[in-house]
Design a protein around this motif. Structure first.
Motif, mmCIF file in Angstrom:
data_model
loop_
_atom_site.group_PDB
_atom_site.id
_atom_site.type_symbol
_atom_site.label_atom_id
_atom_site.label_comp_id
_atom_site.label_asym_id
_atom_site.label_seq_id
_atom_site.Cartn_x
_atom_site.Cartn_y
_atom_site.Cartn_z
ATOM 1 N N ASN A 320 42.243 -26.270 -19.020
ATOM 2 C CA ASN A 320 41.555 -26.479 -17.747
ATOM 3 C C ASN A 320 40.093 -26.787 -18.008
ATOM 4 O OD1 ASN A 320 39.984 -23.764 -17.572
ATOM 5 N ND2 ASN A 320 42.104 -23.147 -17.969
ATOM 6 N N GLY A 321 39.532 -27.499 -17.083
ATOM 7 C CA GLY A 321 38.125 -27.856 -17.173
ATOM 8 C C GLY A 321 37.547 -28.004 -15.784
ATOM 9 N N GLY A 322 36.235 -28.031 -15.727
ATOM 10 C CA GLY A 322 35.607 -28.138 -14.418
ATOM 11 C C GLY A 322 34.175 -28.608 -14.510
ATOM 12 N N TRP A 323 33.683 -29.052 -13.384
ATOM 13 C CA TRP A 323 32.295 -29.503 -13.246
ATOM 14 C C TRP A 323 31.759 -28.938 -11.946
ATOM 15 C CZ3 TRP A 323 30.076 -32.611 -9.423
ATOM 16 C CH2 TRP A 323 28.781 -33.071 -9.675
ATOM 17 N N GLU A 324 30.494 -28.540 -11.972
ATOM 18 C CA GLU A 324 29.892 -27.926 -10.793
ATOM 19 C C GLU A 324 28.464 -28.413 -10.628
ATOM 20 O OE1 GLU A 324 29.274 -23.436 -8.942
ATOM 21 O OE2 GLU A 324 29.404 -23.712 -11.107
ATOM 22 N N HIS A 325 28.114 -28.718 -9.384
ATOM 23 C CA HIS A 325 26.728 -29.029 -9.029
ATOM 24 C C HIS A 325 26.318 -28.032 -7.955
ATOM 25 C CE1 HIS A 325 23.045 -30.981 -8.003
ATOM 26 N NE2 HIS A 325 23.292 -32.069 -8.705
ATOM 27 N N ARG A 326 25.298 -27.207 -8.256
ATOM 28 C CA ARG A 326 24.924 -26.114 -7.351
ATOM 29 C C ARG A 326 23.844 -26.490 -6.349
ATOM 30 N NH1 ARG A 326 25.934 -23.922 -12.282
ATOM 31 N NH2 ARG A 326 23.812 -24.332 -12.969
ATOM 32 N N ASN A 327 23.353 -27.728 -6.405
ATOM 33 C CA ASN A 327 22.285 -28.120 -5.472
ATOM 34 C C ASN A 327 22.444 -29.598 -5.150
ATOM 35 O OD1 ASN A 327 19.972 -27.593 -3.907
ATOM 36 N ND2 ASN A 327 18.612 -28.333 -5.531
ATOM 37 N N GLY A 332 21.127 -26.058 -1.714
ATOM 38 C CA GLY A 332 22.100 -25.124 -2.278
ATOM 39 C C GLY A 332 23.545 -25.507 -2.045
ATOM 40 N N GLU A 333 23.821 -26.759 -1.674
ATOM 41 C CA GLU A 333 25.209 -27.178 -1.499
ATOM 42 C C GLU A 333 25.910 -27.187 -2.870
ATOM 43 O OE1 GLU A 333 22.564 -29.191 1.500
ATOM 44 O OE2 GLU A 333 22.628 -29.050 -0.694
ATOM 45 N N ARG A 334 27.090 -26.566 -2.913
ATOM 46 C CA ARG A 334 27.787 -26.404 -4.192
ATOM 47 C C ARG A 334 29.077 -27.215 -4.185
ATOM 48 N NH1 ARG A 334 28.470 -20.614 -6.994
ATOM 49 N NH2 ARG A 334 26.216 -20.949 -6.928
ATOM 50 N N LEU A 335 29.148 -28.183 -5.084
ATOM 51 C CA LEU A 335 30.345 -28.999 -5.248
ATOM 52 C C LEU A 335 31.013 -28.625 -6.565
ATOM 53 C CD1 LEU A 335 32.164 -31.387 -4.371
ATOM 54 C CD2 LEU A 335 30.611 -32.893 -5.664
ATOM 55 N N LYS A 336 32.283 -28.241 -6.472
ATOM 56 C CA LYS A 336 33.055 -27.860 -7.656
ATOM 57 C C LYS A 336 34.294 -28.732 -7.756
ATOM 58 C CE LYS A 336 33.810 -23.603 -8.647
ATOM 59 N NZ LYS A 336 34.233 -22.175 -8.552
ATOM 60 N N SER A 337 34.578 -29.158 -8.975
ATOM 61 C CA SER A 337 35.778 -29.934 -9.243
ATOM 62 C C SER A 337 36.472 -29.323 -10.447
ATOM 63 C CB SER A 337 35.416 -31.398 -9.518
ATOM 64 O OG SER A 337 36.587 -32.154 -9.746
ATOM 65 N N LEU A 352 33.617 -27.907 -1.572
ATOM 66 C CA LEU A 352 32.212 -28.099 -1.218
ATOM 67 C C LEU A 352 31.792 -26.944 -0.327
ATOM 68 C CD1 LEU A 352 29.566 -29.745 -1.073
ATOM 69 C CD2 LEU A 352 30.546 -30.946 0.907
ATOM 70 N N ASP A 353 30.783 -26.178 -0.777
ATOM 71 C CA ASP A 353 30.252 -25.052 -0.012
ATOM 72 C C ASP A 353 28.866 -25.417 0.517
ATOM 73 O OD1 ASP A 353 32.474 -23.664 -0.596
ATOM 74 O OD2 ASP A 353 31.551 -22.183 -1.897
ATOM 75 N N GLN A 362 26.303 -17.138 6.108
ATOM 76 C CA GLN A 362 27.568 -17.739 6.517
ATOM 77 C C GLN A 362 27.685 -19.123 5.889
ATOM 78 O OE1 GLN A 362 29.513 -17.405 10.603
ATOM 79 N NE2 GLN A 362 28.509 -19.398 10.764
ATOM 80 N N ASN A 363 28.794 -19.378 5.185
ATOM 81 C CA ASN A 363 28.987 -20.640 4.486
ATOM 82 C C ASN A 363 30.107 -21.437 5.137
ATOM 83 O OD1 ASN A 363 27.128 -19.538 2.785
ATOM 84 N ND2 ASN A 363 28.440 -19.471 0.975
ATOM 85 N N LEU A 364 29.926 -22.754 5.140
ATOM 86 C CA LEU A 364 30.971 -23.680 5.560
ATOM 87 C C LEU A 364 31.606 -24.253 4.302
ATOM 88 C CD1 LEU A 364 32.459 -25.276 7.773
ATOM 89 C CD2 LEU A 364 30.606 -26.977 7.631
ATOM 90 N N LYS A 365 32.929 -24.179 4.223
ATOM 91 C CA LYS A 365 33.615 -24.566 2.998
ATOM 92 C C LYS A 365 34.678 -25.620 3.298
ATOM 93 C CE LYS A 365 36.033 -22.592 -0.981
ATOM 94 N NZ LYS A 365 36.459 -21.338 -1.661
ATOM 95 N N PHE A 366 34.671 -26.703 2.519
ATOM 96 C CA PHE A 366 35.696 -27.738 2.566
ATOM 97 C C PHE A 366 36.441 -27.740 1.237
ATOM 98 C CE2 PHE A 366 32.306 -29.201 5.377
ATOM 99 C CZ PHE A 366 33.009 -29.472 6.545
ATOM 100 N N SER A 367 37.733 -28.033 1.297
ATOM 101 C CA SER A 367 38.530 -28.042 0.075
ATOM 102 C C SER A 367 39.569 -29.151 0.125
ATOM 103 C CB SER A 367 39.224 -26.696 -0.148
ATOM 104 O OG SER A 367 40.136 -26.415 0.897
ATOM 105 N N GLY A 368 39.887 -29.654 -1.036
ATOM 106 C CA GLY A 368 40.947 -30.644 -1.181
ATOM 107 C C GLY A 368 41.680 -30.406 -2.488
#
Length: 623
Positions: A320-327, A332-337, A352-353, A362-368
């Motif tokens: 497994n592997g992943g990439w994250e951008h915390r800003n 402070g929007e966090r995109l994780k793949s 995406l948080d 309070q965070n809004l979170k989207f996922s796919g």
């Protein structure tokens, strides 16, 4: 002819130059004599006191039989009692040690309120049978009179706590530690009431030998009462300054409190954007009389790459592997793949948080998520889209969420050889409480997870059902740096509103595998069809216990027992025997978390359907 007599031996001829003798040989000779004599003295002393002839001694303490707590403390603190197995080299050294301890004993007794104490100490007996004796005559113990507090300035708005709450009321033993702690507590109370510059000017203790009473007077300078002003942020880097200020958990003008400063630090640390966060109060107020709060930040790199791998005999190799951008957008929007590749699965998951959506915390979170799975019970291809709100509750470590998920899947039920398409809309409501001390390797505390998820059919092939999932784990140890940790867990899941065969195979409940009942294959701890394939269930019950022992700083072992199974009934059927697995494991405590290797065996083996053992390798504890 004139003749000359030869010069006398030892007398230089007349007219020759006199040469003084060099003093070095004589000095060298004297130095050698001195060194030889010193060596002789040392050798004679060594022969009189060889290393193994240190005087053996015993030590006794009398006079404190009525004060067992003080008696035990003295035995711990005096060298004479602690070093009987390593005595001084000779009697004079032992005598000096006893005298030093006598003085220390007097100081200890006075700190306990025995100001008139008398202590005698000495050594009795012959060599090798010495006895160091301490005799204490404590006399009457001094007691506290009602304490007094003087404030500076006299009109300070500070409200001191009751003396009883500080363990300093009249009549108690006049112990110095009690008085010192009360003074520190007064300063802390002033800080908590908005006086950050409070300090103790003087602490005066008066002793009355006639009444055996102690009068304590505290002189406290509270300083100004502080109200917090603007938050001044230094070097926010690429982070939006307005986003950071919205995270401050208090409003301008509130009274100072140490917790507010700490909450501010945690608010910035919690973004995950900064490696260093320092928060302090300004030295002077602003023009409005408010005291600014100064924040110093050092930004982390916003991007992170991750990689990992795991192996188990029931699922094969997985990477497994992943990439994250915390800003991502500066606030402070966090995109994780994340990507997982294995013999049985291919998963791509993106989230995406958006932090502090509408309100702080309070965070809004989207996922796919796109998933291809080949399991023992089914094969499926699924697409899942979701959006939801996540909010901190019951802090610290509490999180509640409400989300909406749409799942479109094509599932081949291997037990029935039936391929069906499903379309489901679910609305999970979840609560997570984490009171453990480490997310990857907990040694103390507990965790709780509960979720209720109604699933609504969107297409005709799908059915409505309600899923409830509940998990709890507990961790206990016996020291601050534990070598032995006991851990336990329990899980109970139920499904309501649908028959077993109507629930999609990829939505049924399964037990078995490295994160469930170890010793049994993936999904195999439950009902099986005639060919030995798992069919899943509507309910699940699983429990487990581990004893984790650390051999060194980086290596440890685990003994575990797991029990559980899936049931076709709505609730667990107690008439069906739970499947039990047990085994041993090894842990390597790396910088990224424990590397886990477990070997489990099924204790309720069902013939050829269950392998004689299973091997699991991954990162992190089993629970």
């Amino acid at each position: 002819m004139r003749s000359h007599a030869p010069p006398s031996r030892g007398i230089p001829p007349r007219g020759s130059h006199d040469k003084p003798r060099h003093p070095f040989p004589r000095i060298f000779f004297l130095v050698c004599v001195i060194l030889i004599s010193k060596v002789g003295v040392l050798l004679s002393e060594e022969s009189e006191n060889p290393p193994d002839s240190s005087p053996k001694y015993s030590a006794t303490l009398t006079g404190l039989e009525s004060e067992p707590r003080i008696h035990a403390e003295i035995l711990e603190r005096l060298v004479t009692f602690r070093s009987q197995d390593e005595p001084p080299a000779n009697r004079p050294l032992l005598a000096r040690q006893v005298e030093r301890d006598r003085q220390k004993l007097v100081d200890i007794m006075k700190s306990k309120g025995f100001f008139d104490v008398e202590v005698t100490a000495g050594i009795e007996g012959a060599e090798q049978t010495l006895e160091a004796r301490f005799v204490v005559t404590p006399h009457e113990r001094y007691r506290l009179d009602p304490p007094e507090l003087q404030l500076e300035p006299p009109d300070s708005r500070f409200h001191p706590p009751a003396w009883e709450s500080l363990d300093l009321h009249a009549g108690l033993p006049a112990e110095s530690a009690r008085i010192l702690l009360a003074g520190d507590a007064l300063i802390q109370a002033a800080h908590d009431q908005g006086f950050p510059q409070a300090r103790m000017i003087k602490r005066r203790v008066t002793r009355d030998p006639q009444t055996h009473r102690i009068q304590t007077r505290f002189h406290l300078d509270t300083g100004p009462r502080v109200h917090l002003g603007d938050v001044v942020i230094d070097e926010p880097g690429e982070v939006d300054i307005f986003f950071l200020k919205r995270r401050v958990p208090w409003n301008r003008g509130v009274p100072y409190h140490p917790k507010r400063i700490e909450e501010t630090r945690l608010a910035f640390t919690g973004t995950g954007l900064f490696g260093v966060v320092r928060v302090r109060l300004a030295e002077q107020p602003d023009d409005r009389g408010l005291w600014p709060v100064l924040v110093e930040l050092k930004e982390r790199k916003p991007r992170t790459w991750r990689a990992g791998a795991g192996f188990s005999t029931d699922r094969g190799m997985e990477v497994n592997g992943g990439w994250e951008h915390r800003n991502l957008l500066g606030a402070g929007e966090r995109l994780k793949s994340d990507l997982k590749l294995g013999v049985r699965t291919v998963t791509i998951n993106n989230t995406l948080d958006i932090p502090d959506y509408v309100q702080r915390g309070q965070n809004l979170k989207f996922s796919g998520k796109l998933d291809r799975s080949v399991e023992e019970a089914f094969e499926s291809v699924a697409l899942e889209l979701g959006a939801g709100l996540v909010r901190q509750v019951f802090a610290p470590g509490g999180e509640g969420s409400l989300s909406l998920h749409y799942r479109l899947s094509e599932v081949l039920d291997l037990s029935k050889e039936d391929k069906t398409s499903y379309s489901l809309l679910s609305m999970p409501l979840a609560l997570t409480l984490d009171r453990s001390n480490d997310p990857l390797d907990a040694t103390r505390g507990w965790r709780l997870f509960g979720e209720i998820a109604p699933n609504l059919a969107v297409t005709g092939k799908s059915v409505h059902f309600l899923r409830s999932s509940n998990k709890i784990s507990r961790y206990a140890s016996w020291s601050e740096t534990p070598d032995l940790v006991l851990a336990g867990r329990a899980e109970l899941d139920v499904t309501l509103g649908a028959e077993q065969n109507d629930i999609p195979a990829d939505n049924r409940l399964y037990a078995g595998g490295g994160s469930s009942v170890r010793g049994y294959g993936q999904q195999m701890a439950g009902p099986l069809d005639d060919s030995g394939r798992p069919v899943g269930g509507r309910s699940l019950l699983a429990v487990g216990a581990e004893a984790r022992y650390r051999f060194t700083e980086t290596m440890g072992g685990v003994a575990f027992v797991d029990a559980g199974r899936a049931y076709t009934t709505v609730l667990p059927d107690w008439n069906e025997t739970m499947l039990v697995g047990a085994g041993l494991g090894f842990r390597y405590l790396s910088a990224i978390g424990p590397l886990r290797l477990d070997v489990g065996v099924p204790l309720e083996r069902r013939g050829a359907m269950d392998a004689p053992w299973q091997l699991y390798m991954s990162i992190g504890q089993a629970f």
